[in-house]
Enzyme design. Structure first.
Site, PDB file in Angstrom:
ATOM      1  N   ASN A  55       0.828  -1.207   0.000  1.00  0.00           N
ATOM      2  CA  ASN A  55       0.000   0.000   0.000  1.00  0.00           C
ATOM      3  C   ASN A  55       0.859   1.252   0.000  1.00  0.00           C
ATOM      4  O   ASN A  55       0.576   2.232  -0.714  1.00  0.00           O
ATOM      5  CB  ASN A  55      -0.918   0.013   1.217  1.00  0.00           C
ATOM      6  CG  ASN A  55      -2.042  -1.002   1.128  1.00  0.00           C
ATOM      7  OD1 ASN A  55      -2.304  -1.559   0.067  1.00  0.00           O
ATOM      8  ND2 ASN A  55      -2.707  -1.249   2.240  1.00  0.00           N
TER       9      ASN A  55
ATOM     10  N   ARG B  26     -10.792  -4.545 -13.960  1.00  0.00           N
ATOM     11  CA  ARG B  26      -9.672  -5.395 -13.529  1.00  0.00           C
ATOM     12  C   ARG B  26     -10.168  -6.833 -13.573  1.00  0.00           C
ATOM     13  O   ARG B  26     -11.023  -7.219 -12.784  1.00  0.00           O
ATOM     14  CB  ARG B  26      -9.213  -5.050 -12.109  1.00  0.00           C
ATOM     15  CG  ARG B  26      -8.753  -3.613 -11.919  1.00  0.00           C
ATOM     16  CD  ARG B  26      -8.200  -3.414 -10.505  1.00  0.00           C
ATOM     17  NE  ARG B  26      -8.055  -2.022 -10.161  1.00  0.00           N
ATOM     18  CZ  ARG B  26      -7.009  -1.252 -10.467  1.00  0.00           C
ATOM     19  NH1 ARG B  26      -6.015  -1.779 -11.164  1.00  0.00           N
ATOM     20  NH2 ARG B  26      -6.950   0.008 -10.096  1.00  0.00           N
TER      21      ARG B  26
ATOM     22  N   ARG C  36      -5.300   1.678 -13.231  1.00  0.00           N
ATOM     23  CA  ARG C  36      -3.920   1.856 -12.755  1.00  0.00           C
ATOM     24  C   ARG C  36      -3.301   0.545 -12.275  1.00  0.00           C
ATOM     25  O   ARG C  36      -3.885  -0.185 -11.491  1.00  0.00           O
ATOM     26  CB  ARG C  36      -3.892   2.889 -11.638  1.00  0.00           C
ATOM     27  CG  ARG C  36      -2.497   3.260 -11.177  1.00  0.00           C
ATOM     28  CD  ARG C  36      -2.576   4.364 -10.145  1.00  0.00           C
ATOM     29  NE  ARG C  36      -2.940   5.630 -10.734  1.00  0.00           N
ATOM     30  CZ  ARG C  36      -3.714   6.534 -10.141  1.00  0.00           C
ATOM     31  NH1 ARG C  36      -4.248   6.276  -8.963  1.00  0.00           N
ATOM     32  NH2 ARG C  36      -3.972   7.690 -10.728  1.00  0.00           N
TER      33      ARG C  36
ATOM     34  N   HIS D 223     -15.516   2.835 -14.814  1.00  0.00           N
ATOM     35  CA  HIS D 223     -15.319   2.072 -13.578  1.00  0.00           C
ATOM     36  C   HIS D 223     -16.560   1.270 -13.205  1.00  0.00           C
ATOM     37  O   HIS D 223     -16.541   0.478 -12.259  1.00  0.00           O
ATOM     38  CB  HIS D 223     -14.947   3.044 -12.444  1.00  0.00           C
ATOM     39  CG  HIS D 223     -14.512   2.392 -11.174  1.00  0.00           C
ATOM     40  ND1 HIS D 223     -15.261   2.434 -10.016  1.00  0.00           N
ATOM     41  CD2 HIS D 223     -13.404   1.669 -10.874  1.00  0.00           C
ATOM     42  CE1 HIS D 223     -14.635   1.785  -9.057  1.00  0.00           C
ATOM     43  NE2 HIS D 223     -13.510   1.301  -9.546  1.00  0.00           N
TER      44      HIS D 223
ATOM     45  N   TYR E 197     -12.366  -9.809  -1.486  1.00  0.00           N
ATOM     46  CA  TYR E 197     -13.055  -8.521  -1.356  1.00  0.00           C
ATOM     47  C   TYR E 197     -14.521  -8.782  -1.025  1.00  0.00           C
ATOM     48  O   TYR E 197     -15.120  -9.708  -1.560  1.00  0.00           O
ATOM     49  CB  TYR E 197     -13.018  -7.735  -2.675  1.00  0.00           C
ATOM     50  CG  TYR E 197     -11.690  -7.178  -3.102  1.00  0.00           C
ATOM     51  CD1 TYR E 197     -10.500  -7.554  -2.491  1.00  0.00           C
ATOM     52  CD2 TYR E 197     -11.613  -6.264  -4.149  1.00  0.00           C
ATOM     53  CE1 TYR E 197      -9.286  -7.043  -2.917  1.00  0.00           C
ATOM     54  CE2 TYR E 197     -10.399  -5.752  -4.583  1.00  0.00           C
ATOM     55  CZ  TYR E 197      -9.235  -6.144  -3.962  1.00  0.00           C
ATOM     56  OH  TYR E 197      -8.039  -5.644  -4.394  1.00  0.00           O
TER      57      TYR E 197
ATOM     58  N   ARG F 271     -14.431   2.510   4.696  1.00  0.00           N
ATOM     59  CA  ARG F 271     -13.284   1.626   4.886  1.00  0.00           C
ATOM     60  C   ARG F 271     -11.943   2.365   4.856  1.00  0.00           C
ATOM     61  O   ARG F 271     -11.074   2.121   5.660  1.00  0.00           O
ATOM     62  CB  ARG F 271     -13.297   0.541   3.814  1.00  0.00           C
ATOM     63  CG  ARG F 271     -12.220  -0.513   4.000  1.00  0.00           C
ATOM     64  CD  ARG F 271     -11.117  -0.392   2.973  1.00  0.00           C
ATOM     65  NE  ARG F 271     -11.647  -0.598   1.630  1.00  0.00           N
ATOM     66  CZ  ARG F 271     -10.959  -0.312   0.532  1.00  0.00           C
ATOM     67  NH1 ARG F 271      -9.751   0.224   0.610  1.00  0.00           N
ATOM     68  NH2 ARG F 271     -11.489  -0.504  -0.661  1.00  0.00           N
TER      69      ARG F 271
END
Length: 708
Positions: A47, A379, A409, A439, A472, A568
């Site tokens: 991260n 993705r 990205r 997105h 996720y 989050r």
């Protein structure tokens, strides 16, 4: 009330650091299996790498360009960069302490020994030297730095050794650099069998790759005295800019830009804490523009590589595997299209399997009545079963159209590969809209049936990625609702053609309409509360940053509306401010799974409104992306969200943290007499039970019975 006081806003970057602090807290948590704690250390580092490559690099550009305008929180780029360094350095020290003082001893107790070279016996050293000579030595290239050799280029995130050598009889040190080949070899090497054929006797014994290279530098510099070696790493600006309006071919432009990612200007230099000051000075002169760029690390540098330890065959030191459930309604023999046509179906990942989504596309590919498939891909991951299904559909003669977002990205290369494969198969591939990222997560299947054309839709908060669907938390929805399907069909026409359709029946689509729609719903809640005093808003999101949205929530709080936020990651709203945000509570959950779903709840006088979809409340989502929020129209699904999914997350007392008015998070603990609740564990245990239609009269299942 203007609500523009900088003290009302938390800085985005500093809020993100708080989120990553929570990840580090998970590495300290002894209730996690040991290798999962190592995983959290690796995630913390990964991260940070992305944070520096994207966010800190942007601040550097602002600083270089003399940008003085401050965001709503009032931080100028120079002041913020100093504050980032001030906040991060203690976390990096804590990370090293956790590794050295907690993780390494605990690993040793469990038969996994991580050696320094000094702790190896002579047999192990001989075995490693033989391995070095045969395997590692041939790929190493020492690079000198002196008057006849320029300072070597240090590529982004490459681990290196800075080496001091000296010719015999001289007092002047020479400098050399070696790039550690940690992409070719594991960062942690298993110690091989000794040269006498005996095996290492106990457990698993490991040593860092850079330690092996450092211990054998005499073979790379024969005739010279190796004085010292120090690991270091450079992080560079990797936020690629694509001039779409100047590019003849977007795919080529993205490919060229990705190639430049690893050669951007330095934004961080990490060096070992024991590096000689003279070497630090020399490297600083070549690489460091500002003092806040220099980080001395107690090591190891680049701890994202520790993720390799999850490959160890030690299931006793990892989270227990789980089998996600499949809704009982999808197990019948009517076929997935008839099932979806009969009622909307929600999937709550990872507690429920992603396989029905894959099956949906596979059945669409082979069904002779399916005419067309349209889909967005952001993705997808490697070896994607989703892309395989789309290729199969094309082979079966279906009309297949895919909007591939090339600018996702760090997934650009992967998406380019899939785009080329799809184009080669004859799929209509579109690369989004000029100046926007696509997105939204949408799939539309067009089917000819006895009573005419029927459109089937899948919408989600998560990517069409079978791997991340296991780690996720995301919510997806199947529906054949004609009005929703019409909206999705019109949106695809906007994405692939010149349509400027705006009169959607139900969808909120950004840019423009999500902002307008959410503010309208907040205003409606304010008006309702002023008359009936029953206003209630709940938002469960990944991020809340947009200034206009924050002001709207402040206005609702001032009006007395109760607001519960579970954010989050980044949260720039400051709760608990007297007269401004006293009616706002904010929590966050960081645990085994990455909380990724987005849920918008408005009480609306009891005629409750629930929206879900791909969008957070950030300027990029609202202004620069094609995002979709969709209403939950099925009453059973709405009740499920209101009575279980939202309240159980909001009542977590084990992984939840509460944000205070100072911008700091504090762990939440059960009240006296209250049973501890870990929301993610609860859903792992019980999601499948109520979803299979079994009686839920167990006490634990009644936690959310009374809703919110």
């Amino acid at each position: 009330m203007e609500l523009k006081d900088p003290s009302y806003y938390i800085n985005r970057e500093l809020s993100w650091i708080q989120f990553n602090r929570h990840v580090l807290d998970e590495a300290k948590d002894p209730t996690h299996p040991l290798l999962e704690r190592v995983k959290f250390l690796a995630i913390f580092s990964n991260n940070l790498d992305e944070f520096f490559m994207i966010r800190v690099s942007g601040l550097h550009r602002q600083l270089d360009e003399g940008v003085l305008k401050a965001p709503p929180d009032g931080f100028t780029p120079a002041r913020l960069l100093d504050k980032i360094y001030e906040d991060l350095f203690p976390l990096l020290e804590e990370q090293s302490t956790i590794w050295h003082d907690e993780i390494i001893p605990a690993l040793k107790e469990n038969g996994i020994v991580i050696h320094t070279y000094e702790t190896l016996d002579e047999r192990q050293k001989r075995a490693l030297r033989e391995y070095f000579i045969k395997e590692i030595f041939p790929v190493l290239t020492p690079l000198a730095f002196d008057k006849s050799h320029p300072f070597p280029f240090i590529s982004n995130l490459a681990l290196n050794l800075a080496i001091l050598v000296r010719e015999r009889g001289r007092e002047e040190d020479l400098f050399a650099r070696i790039k550690i080949p940690n992409k070719l070899f594991p960062r942690l090497l298993k110690i091989p069998d000794a040269d006498d054929g005996t095996k290492i006797p106990i457990g698993v014994e490991l040593v860092f790759l850079e330690d092996v290279i450092s211990a054998n530098l005499d073979l790379l510099f024969p005739g010279l005295e190796v004085r010292a070696s120090y690991p270091f790493r450079v992080t560079r600006d990797a936020d690629i800019e694509i001039e779409e309006d100047e590019a003849d071919d977007l795919m080529t432009a993205v490919e060229e830009s990705v190639g430049r990612r690893w050669v951007g200007v330095p934004v961080r230099v990490e060096v070992s804490s024991w590096m000689d000051q003279v070497v630090c000075g020399m490297m600083g002169e070549k690489l460091v523009k500002y003092p806040h760029m220099f980080y001395r690390i107690a090591g190891p540098i680049g701890m994202a590589d520790l993720m390799c330890m999850l490959d160890l065959d030690r299931p006793d030191l990892k989270d227990a595997p789980f089998v996600p459930s499949i809704p009982k309604i999808l197990e019948n023999e009517k076929g997935i299209f008839n099932t979806i046509k009969s009622r909307d179906i929600m999937l709550f990942h990872p507690y429920e399997s992603f396989q029905p989504v894959i099956n949906f596309l596979h059945q669409a590919a082979v069904d002779p009545d399916v005419l067309a498939i349209k889909m967005t891909l952001y993705r997808t991951g490697n070896r994607s079963p989703i892309v395989r299904a789309l290729l199969d559909a094309r082979e079966m003669g279906k009309a297949v159209s895919v909007v591939v977002e090339l600018k996702a990205r760090f997934d650009e290369e992967n998406n380019i590969g899939w785009a080329k494969a799809l184009e080669h198969a004859g799929v209509h591939v579109v690369f989004g809209i000029m100046g926007l990222k696509v997105h939204s997560k949408l799939c539309l299947v067009v089917r000819r049936e006895r009573d005419g054309i029927v459109r089937y839709v899948h919408m989600s908060s998560g990517n069409y990625n079978a791997s991340t669907a296991r780690i996720y938390t995301d919510i997806g929805l199947f529906t054949a609702n004609p009005e929703i399907a019409s909206d999705v069909s019109n949106l695809f026409n906007s994405l692939t053609g010149y349509s400027r359709y705006m009169a959607y029946n139900h969808l909120l689509v950004s840019p423009k309409y999500i902002r307008r729609g959410i503010i309208s719903l907040i205003d409606r809640e304010i008006k309702r509360h002023q008359e009936y005093e029953d206003g209630h808003i709940i938002l469960k999101l990944n991020a809340l940053q947009d200034e206009e949205m924050i002001r709207a929530l402040y206005k609702a709080s001032i009006a007395g509306v109760k607001i519960d936020l579970q954010i989050r990651g980044i949260c720039c709203l400051r709760p608990g401010l007297k007269g401004v945000s006293e009616n706002i509570s904010i929590s966050t959950i960081v645990g085994r799974f990455l909380e990724h779903s987005r849920i918008y709840y408005f009480h609306n006088g009891g005629d409750e409104i629930v929206l879900m979809g791909s969008s957070d409340l950030m300027p990029r989502n609202l202004n620069r992306r094609v995002e979709v929020l969709y209403p939950v129209l099925d009453q059973n699904i709405k009740i499920e969200i209101i009575s279980k999914i939202l309240p159980i997350h909001m009542r977590d007392t084990m992984k939840a943290r509460d944000l205070n008015s100072e911008g700091l998070y504090h762990p939440r603990f059960p009240q006296e007499g209250e049973e501890p609740l870990n929301a993610q564990d609860w859903f792992l245990r019980y999601r499948g039970i109520w979803n299979q239609g079994l009686p839920d009269d167990q006490e634990d299942l009644n936690i959310g019975r009374n809703g919110i």
